[in-house]
Every structure is written in C-alpha cells, then in structure tokens.
Design an enzyme around this catalytic site. Structure first.
Site, PDB file in Angstrom:
ATOM      1  N   SER A 197     -12.348   1.053  -6.409  1.00  0.00           N
ATOM      2  CA  SER A 197     -12.950  -0.237  -6.686  1.00  0.00           C
ATOM      3  C   SER A 197     -12.430  -1.341  -5.764  1.00  0.00           C
ATOM      4  O   SER A 197     -12.971  -2.441  -5.743  1.00  0.00           O
ATOM      5  CB  SER A 197     -12.647  -0.631  -8.137  1.00  0.00           C
ATOM      6  OG  SER A 197     -11.241  -0.671  -8.375  1.00  0.00           O
ATOM      7  N   LYS A 250      -7.459  -8.818  -4.444  1.00  0.00           N
ATOM      8  CA  LYS A 250      -8.584  -8.249  -5.191  1.00  0.00           C
ATOM      9  C   LYS A 250      -8.969  -9.142  -6.364  1.00  0.00           C
ATOM     10  O   LYS A 250      -8.097  -9.633  -7.090  1.00  0.00           O
ATOM     11  CB  LYS A 250      -8.209  -6.845  -5.681  1.00  0.00           C
ATOM     12  CG  LYS A 250      -9.341  -6.097  -6.394  1.00  0.00           C
ATOM     13  CD  LYS A 250      -8.894  -4.686  -6.744  1.00  0.00           C
ATOM     14  CE  LYS A 250      -9.986  -3.911  -7.457  1.00  0.00           C
ATOM     15  NZ  LYS A 250      -9.594  -2.512  -7.719  1.00  0.00           N
ATOM     16  N   SER A 289      -8.616   4.013  -6.806  1.00  0.00           N
ATOM     17  CA  SER A 289      -9.179   2.793  -6.232  1.00  0.00           C
ATOM     18  C   SER A 289      -8.350   2.108  -5.168  1.00  0.00           C
ATOM     19  O   SER A 289      -8.767   1.089  -4.624  1.00  0.00           O
ATOM     20  CB  SER A 289      -9.483   1.795  -7.355  1.00  0.00           C
ATOM     21  OG  SER A 289     -10.442   2.330  -8.238  1.00  0.00           O
TER      22      SER A 289
END
Length: 407
Positions: free
Chosen positions: A145, A77, A169
């Site tokens: 996210s 990420k 997330s």
C-alpha cells in the site's frame, strides 16, 4: 535517475557544495517535472519545506548538527499524522489537518529531516490499487500500500520516504519500483499516530535508495543517533519450498546469489500461516473500522470493504485462534532461527504485474505475521527490463543489513 546517498549529501551540505535549500529545491523541481505522470503525492507543501530548509541551514551554519538526516527531504505515507497536514488515508472524508505529529515523525524532525509532504497510500493501506504509477516499470503497478512512498523515491522526488507494512506494503512496492525497503521487527517503531489496519501486524519502516540510507532512516525512526550500523557475522541460508513457487527469473536470481549456501529446514507451514494472517488482518480491520465503515460504507473501496465484511462475518473463536497461532509461531521462530542466521529468498512472487492489482504479498506477509525484520534489495532486471529483488529475513535489523552487505 541516480540519487546521491544520504551520507554523500551530508558531506556536500557540510562542505558548502550544496545548501539545504538547494537540495529541497532539486526535489521540488523533480516533483514539478514528473508528478503529473507518477502521481505519488497527496500533498506537497513547498513553502513549508523551504522555510524548514532555511531554519535548518542556520542551525548547521551555527554549529548545530542533528546528524546525517539534517536537511534531508522525505515523504511520509498518508496514514501517518504530520502536524498541519490532513491524514486522508486514501479517503475523501478525512480532511481535517492534524494538530500533532506521530512520534515517529517527531523523531524524524528531531533528526533534522524535512517533510516535503504526504505520499499516496492505497485506501486505509489495503489492497485496492492507487492512482500512483511505477517510474521503474511504466504500465505496471508500483505495488501497495506504500505506492506513493516507493514511487517518489524511485523517481527521485525525495531522498527517502516512510511506509507501512501489514502484509507486504513496504517490501513489495519497494521491490516493484526498484528501491530498498526495510521492515523492522514488530513493535520497534511506534505506530501511535498511524491509521491502523491491523494493530497485531502493522509495521513502520523506510523506503530508500541504498541499504545504508535505510539504516540511517531506521535509526532516526527509533529516535537514536544516525550512523553506520556495524556488520555482524551471519550465516546465509536459502528458503525454498513455499518460496520457490513464484517467477522463474526470481528463483534463478536467488539461486545464483546463494550459490552453495545451505537450504534451511523450516518447521513452519507457510500455507497455514498465510491463512491465519488473512484471518487476523480481516478480524482486526473489522474491529478498527467498525464505526467508520458503518458511517461511510459507500466511500470504502472494493477490496477494503470486502476485507472488513469478511472480518465481521468471522467467528470470535477463529479470530482468537489466529492470535494464538501467531504467538505460537513467533515462539517457534525463536527456537528455529538463531540470531546470526539470515534467510535469502525472492522479495516478490514476480516482477511488477499490471495496474489492475497491487501484486501478491505472498512472500512478504509471513514476516509481517511473525514480526521478523525483512530487507528487500534490488539486484537485477527481468528480460522485460523490470526490477528483480531479493529479501533477507533475520532476527534483527543488524542481521539482515549485514547479510545484504555481503551481496
């Protein structure tokens, strides 16, 4: 698409059915095939990945075996530092390549993992939708996210990916994309070298295709040897009330799985806890972003800017009250939930909604606030063909993994 498990790939790599370069190339070919549609990646470094594949193959051929993750391609990420990649965190102004990887990435590399590249995040891991599309539910959100991490795994572009969770997330995007999400306990995985949203709530964890794959990645994140985590005997309880306020199909799924399992008697007011979570996250975001927000205000996305401004307007006494409430409730949980008790509940409030939102974190954020491990697992499809997932909440990763294996 069906992707072999990490354990299955490990056998193939060690029996010369597959080389590490072959495996990396399969992932790169898949990225070339579907990335234009899915948009899960900020950056992929093809040459670097193939070079690492050649190096790790030489190690394996010479008898150096780093464990089950040796030669396994991953996505990271884009709020997590990786040497040679910029950590953009969903912005246009963070473009300088990192000089040092986050400790969690160093642990993955020591375990033999190959970083294909950086996966898309919502800006600063907030609530503003990203460009990523959901491969399991076209036209619906992949969640946030960790949208890119979940979508990349679900589309078969990498074997596993690393995400973060401050509200929901990891578990929410994994659920919307129909893959497994593991949020470990608070503080288990180092957040050094990770762009913070809320240092009091941020967690790092893997998104994978199987529960056992999540275990392997979790162990590597901690810097421990990879292997099968033994199950322990656990007692499953349903958690209803607040967590029965969502979609009927999800409630029916949990009810059918739980059967005659007892309903937990919970001493926590989850409405109040949700409010305190919002206060704490906003207060922390305002503190973390004070200087950067002042300098780049026009570049901040709508929801992220609003959250920071909410935190700026919040009184110090309200912020401290949220911190104290968090500490008290974590103590309450230790008294209420035994180490062998595991809760089963819907992983999300609904199947994936449309692309205008990242979806509701309502059923995930309590566990980020309380710091409890949460494991989300796909179990069924909605009438419209979208993933339906359950989650297991317990005092340890071993407990939630053991519970998931029972189902």
């Amino acid at each position: 698409m069906k992707v072999p498990s990490i354990a299955e790939l490990a056998v193939r790599l060690r029996s010369n059915q597959l080389t590490i370069a072959d495996l990396v190339q399969i992932c790169l070919d898949r990225i070339a095939e579907v990335e234009l549609e899915i948009q899960a990646w900020v950056e992929v470094d093809r040459d670097r990945a193939l070079s690492e594949a050649a190096r790790l193959q030489l190690e394996l051929d010479s008898g150096v075996d780093r464990g089950l993750l040796h030669g396994i391609p991953l996505g990271i990420k884009d709020i997590i530092d990786v040497t040679g990649f910029a950590t953009r965190a969903g912005t246009t102004w963070r473009a300088e390549a990192c000089q040092q990887s986050a400790p969690l990435v160093q642990n993955l590399l020591e375990a033999g993992a190959i970083v294909l590249g950086k996966t898309v995040t919502t800006q600063f891991a907030g609530f503003d939708p990203s460009v990523t599309r959901n491969p399991a539910a076209p036209g619906r959100t992949p969640g946030g996210s960790s949208s890119g991490s979940a979508a990349a795994v679900a589309a078969g572009m990498c074997i596993a990916a690393i995400g973060s969770q401050t509200g929901g997330s990891i578990n929410r995007p994994a659920s919307y994309c129909g893959v497994v999400g593991l949020k470990p306990g608070f503080g288990e995985v180092s957040t050094k070298g990770v762009v913070p949203l809320s240092p009091n709530l941020d967690h790092i964890g893997p998104i994978t295709n199987t529960v056992d794959d999540a275990v392997i990645c979790y162990q590597a994140l901690l810097g421990t040897a990879s292997g099968r985590m033994p199950s322990i005997e656990v007692e499953i309880q349903r958690l209803e009330g607040f967590f029965a306020s969502g979609d009927d199909e999800l409630n029916s799924l949990v009810a059918s799985l739980a059967g005659d399992k007892p309903v937990a008697t919970c001493p926590i007011d989850f409405d109040e806890l949700t409010l305190m979570h919002q206060r704490l996250m906003a207060g922390d975001a305002a503190r973390v972003h004070a200087d950067e927000f002042a300098e780049n205000r026009d570049g901040y996305a709508c929801h992220m800017a609003r959250q920071i401004e909410t935190g700026q307007q919040q009184s110090e006494s309200d912020y401290q009250a949220a911190l104290e409430y968090q500490s008290r409730q974590r103590s309450v949980v230790e008294q209420w939930l035994s180490p062998t008790e595991v809760l089963i509940l819907p992983a999300t409030t609904s199947p994936p909604p449309d692309m205008m939102t990242t979806g509701s974190p309502l059923f995930n954020s309590p566990w980020s606030f309380l710091g409890l491990p949460a494991l989300s697992v796909p179990k069924s499809l909605s009438q419209d063909g979208y993933p339906l997932c359950v989650q297991f909440i317990g005092r340890s990763v071993q407990a939630v993994i053991s519970a998931a294996r029972l189902f």
